[in-house]
Scaffold this motif. Structure first.
Motif, PDB file in Angstrom:
ATOM      1  N   VAL A   1     -11.586  45.087  89.442  1.00 22.56           N
ATOM      2  CA  VAL A   1     -10.772  43.930  89.798  1.00 22.56           C
ATOM      3  C   VAL A   1      -9.303  44.304  89.675  1.00 22.56           C
ATOM      4  O   VAL A   1      -8.942  45.255  88.971  1.00 22.56           O
ATOM      5  N   VAL A   2      -8.470  43.541  90.371  1.00 23.90           N
ATOM      6  CA  VAL A   2      -7.025  43.729  90.293  1.00 23.90           C
ATOM      7  C   VAL A   2      -6.433  42.511  89.609  1.00 23.90           C
ATOM      8  O   VAL A   2      -6.563  41.386  90.090  1.00 23.90           O
ATOM      9  N   ARG A   3      -5.777  42.746  88.463  1.00 25.35           N
ATOM     10  CA  ARG A   3      -5.126  41.651  87.747  1.00 25.35           C
ATOM     11  C   ARG A   3      -3.847  41.236  88.469  1.00 25.35           C
ATOM     12  O   ARG A   3      -3.320  41.981  89.316  1.00 25.35           O
ATOM     13  N   PRO A   4      -3.320  40.046  88.161  1.00 26.32           N
ATOM     14  CA  PRO A   4      -2.081  39.602  88.814  1.00 26.32           C
ATOM     15  C   PRO A   4      -0.913  40.567  88.622  1.00 26.32           C
ATOM     16  O   PRO A   4      -0.009  40.623  89.466  1.00 26.32           O
ATOM     17  N   ASP A   5      -0.925  41.329  87.501  1.00 22.48           N
ATOM     18  CA  ASP A   5       0.166  42.287  87.284  1.00 22.48           C
ATOM     19  C   ASP A   5      -0.061  43.609  88.022  1.00 22.48           C
ATOM     20  O   ASP A   5       0.711  44.557  87.871  1.00 22.48           O
TER      21      ASP A   5
ATOM     22  N   ALA B   1       1.852  36.164  84.494  1.00 20.11           N
ATOM     23  CA  ALA B   1       0.475  36.402  84.056  1.00 20.11           C
ATOM     24  C   ALA B   1       0.438  36.542  82.553  1.00 20.11           C
ATOM     25  O   ALA B   1       1.385  37.029  81.934  1.00 20.11           O
ATOM     26  N   PRO B   2      -0.611  36.077  81.912  1.00 25.58           N
ATOM     27  CA  PRO B   2      -0.723  36.238  80.466  1.00 25.58           C
ATOM     28  C   PRO B   2      -0.816  37.705  80.105  1.00 25.58           C
ATOM     29  O   PRO B   2      -1.148  38.542  80.926  1.00 25.58           O
ATOM     30  N   PRO B   3      -0.480  38.013  78.846  1.00 24.68           N
ATOM     31  CA  PRO B   3      -0.504  39.427  78.442  1.00 24.68           C
ATOM     32  C   PRO B   3      -1.908  40.005  78.521  1.00 24.68           C
ATOM     33  O   PRO B   3      -2.898  39.284  78.395  1.00 24.68           O
ATOM     34  N   ALA B   4      -1.983  41.311  78.718  1.00 27.50           N
ATOM     35  CA  ALA B   4      -3.283  41.984  78.781  1.00 27.50           C
ATOM     36  C   ALA B   4      -3.957  41.924  77.421  1.00 27.50           C
ATOM     37  O   ALA B   4      -3.287  41.848  76.396  1.00 27.50           O
ATOM     38  N   PRO B   5      -5.262  41.910  77.380  1.00 23.51           N
ATOM     39  CA  PRO B   5      -5.959  41.860  76.098  1.00 23.51           C
ATOM     40  C   PRO B   5      -5.675  43.098  75.271  1.00 23.51           C
ATOM     41  O   PRO B   5      -5.398  44.169  75.797  1.00 23.51           O
ATOM     42  N   ALA B   6      -5.720  42.905  73.950  1.00 19.40           N
ATOM     43  CA  ALA B   6      -5.517  44.041  73.056  1.00 19.40           C
ATOM     44  C   ALA B   6      -6.633  45.050  73.267  1.00 19.40           C
ATOM     45  O   ALA B   6      -7.813  44.710  73.213  1.00 19.40           O
ATOM     46  N   ARG B   7      -6.278  46.318  73.497  1.00 15.80           N
ATOM     47  CA  ARG B   7      -7.284  47.314  73.857  1.00 15.80           C
ATOM     48  C   ARG B   7      -8.172  47.701  72.685  1.00 15.80           C
ATOM     49  O   ARG B   7      -9.214  48.293  72.860  1.00 15.80           O
TER      50      ARG B   7
ATOM     51  N   ILE C   1      -9.328  38.889  80.264  1.00 15.70           N
ATOM     52  CA  ILE C   1      -9.710  40.126  80.950  1.00 15.70           C
ATOM     53  C   ILE C   1      -9.173  40.150  82.374  1.00 15.70           C
ATOM     54  O   ILE C   1      -8.663  41.179  82.846  1.00 15.70           O
ATOM     55  N   LEU C   2      -9.285  39.016  83.068  1.00 11.42           N
ATOM     56  CA  LEU C   2      -8.858  38.954  84.469  1.00 11.42           C
ATOM     57  C   LEU C   2      -7.372  38.684  84.609  1.00 11.42           C
ATOM     58  O   LEU C   2      -6.848  38.685  85.733  1.00 11.42           O
ATOM     59  N   GLY C   3      -6.676  38.436  83.477  1.00 15.19           N
ATOM     60  CA  GLY C   3      -5.238  38.206  83.530  1.00 15.19           C
ATOM     61  C   GLY C   3      -4.868  36.883  84.174  1.00 15.19           C
ATOM     62  O   GLY C   3      -3.786  36.758  84.761  1.00 15.19           O
ATOM     63  N   ARG C   4      -5.732  35.882  84.046  1.00 16.27           N
ATOM     64  CA  ARG C   4      -5.489  34.589  84.686  1.00 16.27           C
ATOM     65  C   ARG C   4      -5.090  33.544  83.637  1.00 16.27           C
ATOM     66  O   ARG C   4      -5.432  33.636  82.460  1.00 16.27           O
TER      67      ARG C   4
END
Length: 474
Positions: free
Chosen positions: A174-178, A93-99, A127-130
């Motif tokens: 929502v649940v991200r892939p990670d 999964a791509p990295p989570a967005p910078a908070r 946002i969705l980690g896709r």
């Protein structure tokens, strides 16, 4: 993504750059002011519930101001360029967005109901980690990302939008892939064609996870503060009830002994603290003893609250019991010291204990780190010479001396706690002694107490205070 316009509504004109710059400047000044106030109010240990609640509110305000700042910056700079899709896909999964970036927390999407096509912004993928290389999910597929308990809410919002043309404004998780759970706020509305039929649906989705965490922190600290305040009110009520239950029930003047000639005229008063509403451990007492003598006592236990009021009740009960059994003041103080030394919670206390023998007008007394009684006679006043005695609970096995004083008819004895006048000597005690000429013109102990209250009632004091006056009448 195509512009989200209804057929019967023209496009809004973008704001002027200068006006947005002015708003950004105002927002940043406000951020600086809020942050400065937050730093000034931060405590060292953060143990106070009210300070934790205030800090959580400051953090939430700063969080929202940061978002406002970045919203305005996006208005000024326009949409960010869409990043090119990577050449090769990856299972990871791509990295989570910078908070700390608002742009990484706001995405957009449009679903075309005529072609069944979907269009997502790059930020929504983040946002969705896709993976941006994958096709965007259709409205039928979108619920697969949503937590089971939130799916009915999303389905209802989309149905109301498509069928009844109601705007969308709600949240779901929502649940991200990670495996990370994020909270999204979705706002959108249908896009109508020339016939008024729904042609597509657009939406802006914002990751509000950190915002909701901040709001929960505010709510939790507020609830904690309210519980603490309720607990403090309950403890204060219990302490007041306990104190009123154990202190002498008489109000106004008391004449002792109850049988035979009245040899003592007594009055007492409690003065509240000017800085604290918490109940302290101060007490006074006057009791006719079995052998015809009279017990006069006054004292103070350090601290405030229910535990201190309970300790005061224990000490006062012990004083009454031992005095009734004939224990002399010096020995009584030694036993009180042992009692405090044996308590589970260490405490310090001060006290004066007197036995008055009316047949000989003899006052036998002892003290434990407490202001000595004041004797007023013939228009003058003096402090009795105090026998040796340390604070109760300060030293194991302490020995307390006692002294005797022969009183005369018309004498006035004044006992007080150190909350009335700071310290055991000095200007405060001198102010009490200066009342001697005025005491000479009164006819009851109650009048003497009124004079003391008039003189000291408005004084700034950090603790509650007690005053007990005994006037020899025969």
């Amino acid at each position: 993504m195509p512009p989200h316009l209804s057929a019967d509504r023209p496009a809004a004109q973008p704001p002027g750059r200068g006006s947005v710059e002015a708003l950004i400047s105002q927002t940043r000044r406000l951020k600086g002011d809020v942050d400065a106030v937050r730093r000034d109010t931060r405590s060292d240990d953060g143990s106070d519930p009210q300070e934790r609640w205030q800090r959580a509110l400051y953090d939430l305000a700063l969080h929202q101001l940061n978002d406002l700042d970045e919203h305005l910056a996006q208005l000024r700079d326009g949409p960010a360029p869409v990043a090119a899709a990577p050449a090769a896909t990856s299972d990871a999964a791509p990295p989570a967005p910078a908070r700390d970036s608002l742009l990484s927390r706001v995405g957009s999407a449009e679903w075309n109901l005529l072609t069944d096509e979907a269009s997502w912004s790059g930020e929504l993928y983040q946002i969705l980690g896709r993976d941006p290389a994958t096709a965007p999910l259709t409205l039928d597929e979108l619920p697969s990302l949503v937590l089971d308990e939130d799916r009915p809410k999303l389905t209802a919002m989309v149905t109301n939008c498509l069928v009844d043309a109601k705007p969308i404004d709600g949240e779901f998780r929502v649940v991200r892939p990670d495996g990370e759970v994020r909270t999204l706020h979705m706002m959108g509305e249908p896009v109508l064609d020339a016939d008024g039929s729904t042609a597509s649906m657009w939406a802006v989705l914002r990751d509000v996870s950190e915002l909701r965490l901040s709001q929960r922190a505010v709510s939790e600290t507020r609830d904690s503060l309210q519980r603490r305040q309720h607990q403090a009110q309950t403890e204060h009520r219990l302490a007041v009830e306990l104190q009123e239950a154990v202190l002498p029930p008489w109000r106004g003047s008391l004449r002792l002994p109850h049988r035979g000639p009245k040899t003592l005229d007594l009055a007492a008063h409690r003065l509240p603290s000017s800085t604290s509403a918490m109940i302290g451990g101060d007490w006074y007492d006057a009791l006719e003893l079995a052998d015809g003598e009279t017990l006069l006592s006054i004292g103070d236990l350090t601290g405030h609250g229910v535990a201190v009021a309970s300790g005061m009740a224990t000490l006062l009960g012990a004083v009454r019991g031992m005095a009734m059994a004939g224990t002399q003041p010096g020995q009584l103080m030694s036993l009180l010291n042992q009692l405090l030394d044996a308590t589970v919670q260490p405490a310090l206390g001060s006290a004066v204990c007197c036995r008055y023998r009316p047949a000989t007008r003899t006052l036998t007394w002892a003290q434990a780190g407490h202001p000595a009684p004041l004797l007023f006679r013939g228009g003058t006043g003096r402090r009795l010479h105090a026998p040796d005695g340390v604070l109760l609970g300060a030293t194991s096995g302490a020995v307390y001396a006692q002294a005797e004083e022969t009183l005369e008819v018309g004498d006035l004895l004044l006992l007080h706690t150190d909350g009335l006048v700071p310290g055991h000597s000095g200007a405060g005690v001198n102010r009490l002694l200066d009342l001697a000429p005025r005491f000479g013109g009164v006819h009851s102990a109650q009048d003497c107490v009124r004079l003391v209250v008039e003189e000291f009632g408005e004084s700034e004091r950090e603790d509650h205070a007690c005053v007990l006056v005994a006037r020899v009448t025969s």
